[in-house]
Design an enzyme around this catalytic site. Structure first.
Site, PDB file in Angstrom:
ATOM      1  CD  GLU A 175      -2.418   2.357  -3.210  1.00 61.47           C
ATOM      2  OE1 GLU A 175      -3.630   2.532  -3.262  1.00 61.47           O
ATOM      3  OE2 GLU A 175      -1.748   2.623  -2.205  1.00 61.47           O
ATOM      4  CG  ASP A 183      -1.785   1.159   1.365  1.00 58.54           C
ATOM      5  OD1 ASP A 183      -2.703   1.253   0.542  1.00 58.54           O
ATOM      6  OD2 ASP A 183      -1.569   2.003   2.245  1.00 58.54           O
TER       7      ASP A 183
HETATM    8  C1  NAG Z   1      -2.446   5.837  -2.010  1.00 58.39           C
HETATM    9  C2  NAG Z   1      -2.909   5.758  -0.595  1.00 58.39           C
HETATM   10  O1  NAG Z   1      -3.405   6.719  -0.076  1.00 58.39           O
HETATM   11  N1  NAG Z   1      -2.696   4.600   0.013  1.00 58.39           N
HETATM   12  C3  NAG Z   1      -3.011   4.281   1.366  1.00 58.39           C
HETATM   13  C4  NAG Z   1      -1.922   4.732   2.364  1.00 58.39           C
HETATM   14  O2  NAG Z   1      -2.424   4.860   3.599  1.00 58.39           O
HETATM   15  C5  NAG Z   1      -3.605   5.601   3.688  1.00 58.39           C
HETATM   16  C6  NAG Z   1      -3.892   5.868   5.077  1.00 58.39           C
HETATM   17  O3  NAG Z   1      -3.882   4.704   5.820  1.00 58.39           O
HETATM   18  C7  NAG Z   1      -4.724   4.844   2.998  1.00 58.39           C
HETATM   19  O4  NAG Z   1      -5.957   5.482   3.132  1.00 58.39           O
HETATM   20  C8  NAG Z   1      -4.408   4.761   1.585  1.00 58.39           C
HETATM   21  O5  NAG Z   1      -5.319   3.938   0.912  1.00 58.39           O
END
Ligand code: NAG
Ligand code: NAG
Ligand code: NAG
Ligand code: NAG
Ligand code: NAG
Ligand code: NAG
Ligand code: NAG
Ligand code: CA
Ligand code: CA
Length: 598
Positions: free
Chosen positions: A312, A239
């Site tokens: 991601e 993530d």
């Molecule tokens: C791209 C993005 O925002 N990824 C994650 C990273 O962390 C945040 C906060 O926990 C998530 O909401 C996101 O999906």
């Protein structure tokens, strides 16, 4: 039947007095790697589960692991090879699991480690692979590591990014170390009075950033990966990878301010700044290479199938492509291709996107991907509006057809196989922190709740998702017709077509064939997949709301010969088995056909 259809089409075309389309825009040919060298994931059908909204087994209104176990047969029948689960780890749920309090345990409302082991065993029995979402950019402030760091316990002093900040000489007020902004509005620095320093949180206040410049943190996160590999996972989806590293402070310990972007006047909106010091740092790419090495070493030592890394990152394409690595230094097998999300006319509304726009999206990935890598196609996920809402409900089948027909890995978000669309969520029902941190007037711009409404299993109460009369997010009222049971029973449905596409995708042509694609005119996208000794398939889609006739796909794609319809959407107003003339097609609005050489 075919004859009758041709007649009908002729009459229709005369009535509409169509003109011949213009010449092609872009085309490119690519060869996929051969059958002999294919690894399992390269031809796999991936499916994303958002566990909170998939299936509730115990009536508390929240999806859980036993719920997933109870639906594994559905996934198997759908033709899924591997599924990645949004986070299921212990979490105070400030961001629905993306804030992890214990990387080694399961969130109570989702189940226990025993349930997880059962899930792996049940999935293995069915030949399904389970991939976990790994959230490296931060932990929860309730994580014991953070609490130890607050107390400056030995070994944990630098686990997070701490800084004294500054004091305004005239007012005596505290000033954060830099102007950096968090993703959910406001400063990325939070004062911790117990430690007497600021900590960095690129996301919510409750999500302090881990300090990846500390080798102990790097080693700890590798322990997390190994722990779940030992429990039988097939890989990880990583993530928010661009946020792992921030720029190093200068010799005076000062973090540089980020420049203004000029995109918005709202100084709390993270888009106010250009994130040149807090995202996409080159050290992050190397971190991903190290994780890939860990997975490959694990396979070498313990055997089994290749473990996969999915990454991601919503970054510029040249940065994204770096995550693939190269022959000597391997990276992620699947750096997510978000071009269908970020490309086109903006990520909220692509309902008017023309064939040129579609081909530009396809070409942006295939044109830049290193030659020896495998493409992947992500149409949607839990952070985006539903495909049917972004691209228009008339294009639901068309988008599934495109995704399955393009070469490489396809990744479906739960419910897209049914054509689920955004649910309306009132301000009172809003749960997403990205929206809750804003206000009633503007939350629609930020909310991710509409794509997270519960999965629609049947037309029974609560769409068969839960026995509780209230669910954590409301159910989309369209569940009465858009649901697994109804679409399974119907003669034709989004789900039926999706399954046929999965079957077609198993053909040698779609797995190993070459790809040639073109925008024939503003309306029509055409893609040819061919492999010697196998049938040739051509996808032709009219992506706009106007009828086109006299479309010549044959000359752009070098596809002479006879073709008959293999699969189609209802808008094509034709039938499977009808013969088609690829040099003179008549395409109603939003018609999409896959034809097979005969
Ligand atoms: C791209 C993005 O925002 N990824 C994650 C990273 O962390 C945040 C906060 O926990 C998530 O909401 C996101 O999906
Ligand atoms: C193309 O098809 C239309 C009917 O759909 C027909 O009227 C026309 O003659 C055809 N043109 C050619 C060149 O075959
Ligand atoms: C039903 O769901 C609500 C929240 O959606 C929860 O407060 C309640 O405890 C649930 N009922 C049961 C029996 O679990
Ligand atoms: C210090 O505070 C004053 C008064 O609010 C303000 O005008 C000035 O810009 C502040 N200085 C800094 C460096 O923030
Ligand atoms: C592969 O990538 C690594 C890491 O970025 C780099 O050091 C190496 O030079 C690259 N090798 C080739 C052949 O491009
Ligand atoms: C997208 O734009 C079209 C036309 O511009 C409009 O009709 C439609 O309602 C919009 N859809 C969404 C989900 O905003
Ligand atoms: C909501 O936030 C916007 C942007 O910050 C602001 O302009 C507006 O006044 C706020 N509305 C309410 C009702 O607070
Ligand atoms: Ca539950
Ligand atoms: Ca970080």
């Amino acid at each position: 039947m075919a004859h009758l259809l041709k007649l009908l089409v002729t009459l229709l075309c005369l009535a509409l007095s169509c003109e011949r389309g213009q010449a092609a825009a872009i085309e490119l040919e690519r060869v996929s790697s051969s059958e002999a060298t294919r690894d399992w994931w390269q031809v796999a059908q991936f499916y994303q589960i958002y566990p909170r909204s998939f299936k509730d087994s115990n009536g508390d209104g929240i999806g859980d692991l036993q719920g997933i176990i109870s639906k594994l047969d559905y996934l198997k029948e759908l033709g899924v090879t591997a599924t990645w689960l949004s986070p299921i780890f212990t979490s105070p749920m400030a961001d629905f699991g993306y804030d992890i309090a214990d990387f080694f345990d399961i969130q109570e409302e989702y189940g226990t480690l025993d349930d997880f082991d059962q899930l792996i065993a049940a999935a293995n029995e069915r030949g399904l692979k389970i991939i976990l979402d790994f959230v490296p950019n931060h932990s929860s402030d309730e994580n014991v590591w953070f609490q130890k760091s607050v107390r400056r316990e030995k070994g944990y002093e630098d686990y997070y990014v701490w800084h004294d900040g500054y004091v305004n000489a005239s007012t005596g007020a505290r000033i954060p170390p830099s102007n950096w902004l968090q993703a959910f509005r406001g400063s990325a620095w939070e004062w911790n009075s117990q430690r007497g320093q600021y900590y960095l949180h690129q996301f919510a206040v409750k999500q302090p950033d881990l300090n990846y410049r500390n080798p102990a943190v790097v080693a700890q996160m590798k322990r997390v990966l190994t722990y779940w590999l030992d429990r039988g996972v097939a890989g990880f989806r990583i993530d928010a990878v661009p946020w792992c590293f921030e720029v190093l402070p200068d010799a005076d310990g000062r973090y540089p301010d980020e420049p203004l972007s000029g995109y918005t006047q709202d100084p709390d909106d993270s888009a106010y700044l250009k994130h040149i010091y807090t995202q996409d740092q080159i050290e992050t790419v190397d971190m991903v290479y190290q994780w890939r090495q860990l997975l490959d070493d694990y396979k070498r030592i313990h055997g089994g199938d290749t473990r996969v890394l999915m990454v991601e990152t919503y970054s510029s394409l040249d940065y994204v492509m770096k995550f693939y690595g190269n022959r000597t230094t391997k990276g992620a097998q699947i750096p997510f291709n978000f071009q269908f999300i970020v490309g086109g006319e903006g990520n909220k509304n692509n309902t008017e996107l023309s064939a040129y726009g579609f081909v530009k999206i396809i070409n942006s990935w295939l044109g830049q991907m290193p030659a020896d890598q495998t493409a992947n196609w992500v149409m949607g996920n839990h952070d985006q509006r539903r495909v049917g809402s972004r691209y228009g409900e008339d294009r639901i089948d068309l988008m599934n057809m495109l995704q399955m027909f393009l070469p490489g890995v396809s990744i479906t978000y739960q419910g897209e196989e049914l054509g689920m669309t955004d649910g309306y969520i009132s301000w009172e029902d809003t749960r997403d922190p990205a929206a809750c941190n804003s206000n009633e007037t503007i939350y629609q711009q930020f909310t991710r709740d509409p794509a997270r409404t519960p999965m629609q299993w049947s037309s029974e109460a609560n769409a068969g998702f839960s026995t509780n009369s209230s669910t954590w997010l409301p159910i989309n009222p369209n569940y009465v017709t858009v649901n697994v049971a109804a679409e399974t029973a119907a003669d034709t449905s989004h789900l039926k077509l999706y399954k046929q596409l999965v079957d077609l995708r198993k053909s040698k042509t779609l797995q190993y064939g070459t790809t040639r694609y073109a925008a024939i005119n503003e309306n029509v996208v055409a893609i040819k997949r061919a492999l010697s000794g196998q049938p040739t398939y051509v996808l032709v889609a009219n992506v706009l709301n106007s009828h086109v006739c006299g479309v010549d796909v044959a000359s752009e794609l070098y596809s002479s010969g006879s073709y008959k319809i293999k699969l189609l959407n209802p808008q094509a107003k034709a039938a499977v088995g009808d013969s088609v003339a690829l040099n003179n097609l008549s395409m109603p609005p939003y018609a999409a056909l896959i034809v097979e050489s005969v």
